[in-house]
Design a protein around this motif. Sequence first.
Motif, short mmCIF file in Angstrom:
data_model
loop_
_atom_site.label_atom_id
_atom_site.label_comp_id
_atom_site.label_asym_id
_atom_site.label_seq_id
_atom_site.Cartn_x
_atom_site.Cartn_y
_atom_site.Cartn_z
N MET A 1 -14.28 3.59 15.42
CA MET A 1 -12.97 3.25 14.77
C MET A 1 -13.44 3.17 13.44
N TYR A 2 -12.97 4.46 12.88
CA TYR A 2 -12.69 3.49 11.13
C TYR A 2 -11.27 3.37 10.83
N ILE A 3 -11.40 2.34 10.30
CA ILE A 3 -9.93 1.91 10.10
C ILE A 3 -10.18 1.73 8.24
N THR A 4 -9.35 1.96 7.12
CA THR A 4 -8.91 2.06 6.21
C THR A 4 -7.54 0.99 5.74
N ILE A 5 -7.62 0.51 4.07
CA ILE A 5 -6.47 -0.56 4.17
C ILE A 5 -6.60 0.02 2.44
N SER A 6 -4.97 0.68 1.66
CA SER A 6 -5.86 0.84 0.25
C SER A 6 -3.76 0.43 -0.11
N ALA A 7 -3.92 0.08 -1.15
CA ALA A 7 -2.60 0.13 -2.03
C ALA A 7 -2.54 1.57 -2.83
N GLN A 8 -1.54 2.35 -2.77
CA GLN A 8 -1.61 3.74 -3.18
C GLN A 8 -0.67 3.62 -4.72
N LYS A 9 -2.12 4.57 -4.91
CA LYS A 9 -1.82 5.09 -6.87
C LYS A 9 -1.26 5.86 -7.40
N LEU A 10 -1.00 6.30 -8.00
CA LEU A 10 -0.63 7.46 -8.68
C LEU A 10 -1.64 7.48 -10.05
N GLY A 11 -2.67 8.04 -10.65
CA GLY A 11 -3.80 7.73 -11.68
C GLY A 11 -3.85 6.32 -11.49
N GLY A 12 -3.52 5.11 -12.54
CA GLY A 12 -4.09 4.38 -13.01
C GLY A 12 -2.85 2.97 -12.53
N ASN A 13 -2.53 3.70 -11.36
CA ASN A 13 -0.36 3.10 -11.85
C ASN A 13 -0.43 3.22 -10.29
N TYR A 14 0.13 2.01 -9.43
CA TYR A 14 0.54 1.99 -8.43
C TYR A 14 1.53 3.15 -8.22
N SER A 15 2.17 3.78 -7.24
CA SER A 15 3.19 4.42 -6.57
C SER A 15 4.42 3.31 -6.88
N GLN A 16 5.35 4.13 -7.10
CA GLN A 16 7.05 3.10 -7.35
C GLN A 16 7.52 3.89 -6.42
N ILE A 68 3.55 -3.52 -12.22
CA ILE A 68 1.29 -3.63 -11.76
C ILE A 68 1.08 -4.07 -10.64
N GLU A 69 2.64 -4.36 -9.01
CA GLU A 69 2.29 -5.00 -8.12
C GLU A 69 2.08 -3.04 -7.09
N PRO A 70 1.61 -2.91 -5.96
CA PRO A 70 1.77 -2.21 -4.97
C PRO A 70 3.39 -2.81 -4.12
N LYS A 71 3.59 -1.33 -3.99
CA LYS A 71 5.25 -1.56 -3.17
C LYS A 71 4.27 -1.47 -1.40
N PHE A 72 3.64 -0.93 -1.55
CA PHE A 72 3.21 -0.84 0.35
C PHE A 72 1.99 -0.32 0.07
N TYR A 73 1.40 -0.05 1.74
CA TYR A 73 -0.38 -0.18 1.51
C TYR A 73 -0.23 1.22 2.78
N SER A 74 -1.22 2.05 2.26
CA SER A 74 -1.42 2.77 3.48
C SER A 74 -2.69 2.41 4.41
N ILE A 75 -1.89 2.74 5.73
CA ILE A 75 -3.58 2.11 6.84
C ILE A 75 -4.21 3.08 7.43
N THR A 76 -5.69 3.84 7.62
CA THR A 76 -5.49 5.01 8.49
C THR A 76 -6.21 4.25 9.17
N VAL A 77 -6.12 4.98 10.70
CA VAL A 77 -6.87 4.97 11.71
C VAL A 77 -7.75 6.39 12.15
N ASN A 78 -8.60 6.22 12.48
CA ASN A 78 -9.95 7.35 12.61
C ASN A 78 -10.49 6.90 13.13
N PRO A 79 -9.98 7.26 15.00
CA PRO A 79 -10.91 7.12 16.49
C PRO A 79 -11.75 8.67 16.09
N SER A 80 -13.06 7.29 16.65
CA SER A 80 -14.16 8.52 16.96
C SER A 80 -13.95 9.67 18.22
#
Length: 344
Positions: A1-16, A68-80
């Motif tokens: 199980m590979y899980i990533t958590i990331s704040a979504q960005k567009l270039g150097g800025n957080y997605s609005q 300059i703050e993330p508005k949402f996070y992306s969690i991706t769940v990758n089962p093997s």
Amino acid sequence: MYITISAQKLGGNYSQSVAGYVDYLEKENQIPEQDQKLENFFNQYEDDIIPEEVVQEIDSNTSKLKKIEPKFYSITVNPSQYELRRLEDNSESLKRYTRELMKDYASCFNREINGRAISINDIKYYAKIEHHRTFKGSDFQVKENQEYATKILQLKNDIQKIHRSEKEGNIKKIELQIKQLEKVAPHQQNGSRIVQGMLKEGNQSHIHIIVSRKDVSNSVSLSPGSKYKSSEVEMNGRLVKRGFNRDAFFQKVEKTFDKNFGYQRNYVETYQARKTYIHNPKLYFSAVIGLPASEKAMAMKIVRESGLPILPVIPVSQAQLTVKLIRTLQKSIGVAIRSGSIGI
């Protein structure tokens, strides 16, 4: 199980706005396949949520957040592949697991709202299941095929120049060279050279989860990517809980999967093993060597099936774990067992 958590960005800025990401996640529903069931967004209690509702709910739940703050996070769940086989690649099972996983997510916040612990009912999220993946430019198969891709492109350019009378040459001979290069490229799928954008074969089901930075009341900020780990700090003369326990989250979601689906997890599949590898590779390889024979064989099979090379001779004793050997092993299987989580 590979899980990533990331704040979504567009270039150097957080997605609005989450609109672009939602549109991206709708791409599979636009692939015409007769036997493919459309996968819609869902949350903890609802199914078949339309994209417009997801955008509206996430974008309007950003009170007092700065640009300059993330508005949402992306969690991706990758089962093997092994985990997907246990699920029989079933969308309803993946959906059930997502809802249990998000309970674990809520429980790992070291925060309180009105004197009570964070619960799933405080989390605003929307999830979507996807069944396809494509090869990316960063995939080792594409990278290792790049030498052949470059030569093929050069030969194709030569053909174009011959057609335009800019160069002399035998087109048929060049076409035979191209066919040979296509054939001998090291990474193939169904008889074709693997290239960026090609669909990966086999079960590729995974889960995308969009989580609002703010709680459902739009008043409390909940950041899984906070620089503060689970801790307490004194503010205005009183102790305040803060942070997110990432270690606990990754360990809990594995146990939740194993418990709900009766999965027997091999050592190399565990979050603890990946963490040990990153911080103490010698201890990691020693642990693999010390596994019972059947488990060790399965461990090596799992790593090998990840698609990365592995040394033909597995160390059989502690003495063989030299610094040079460890570095070689790190290079060969590092990507296969790397966790994509925040802050490891």
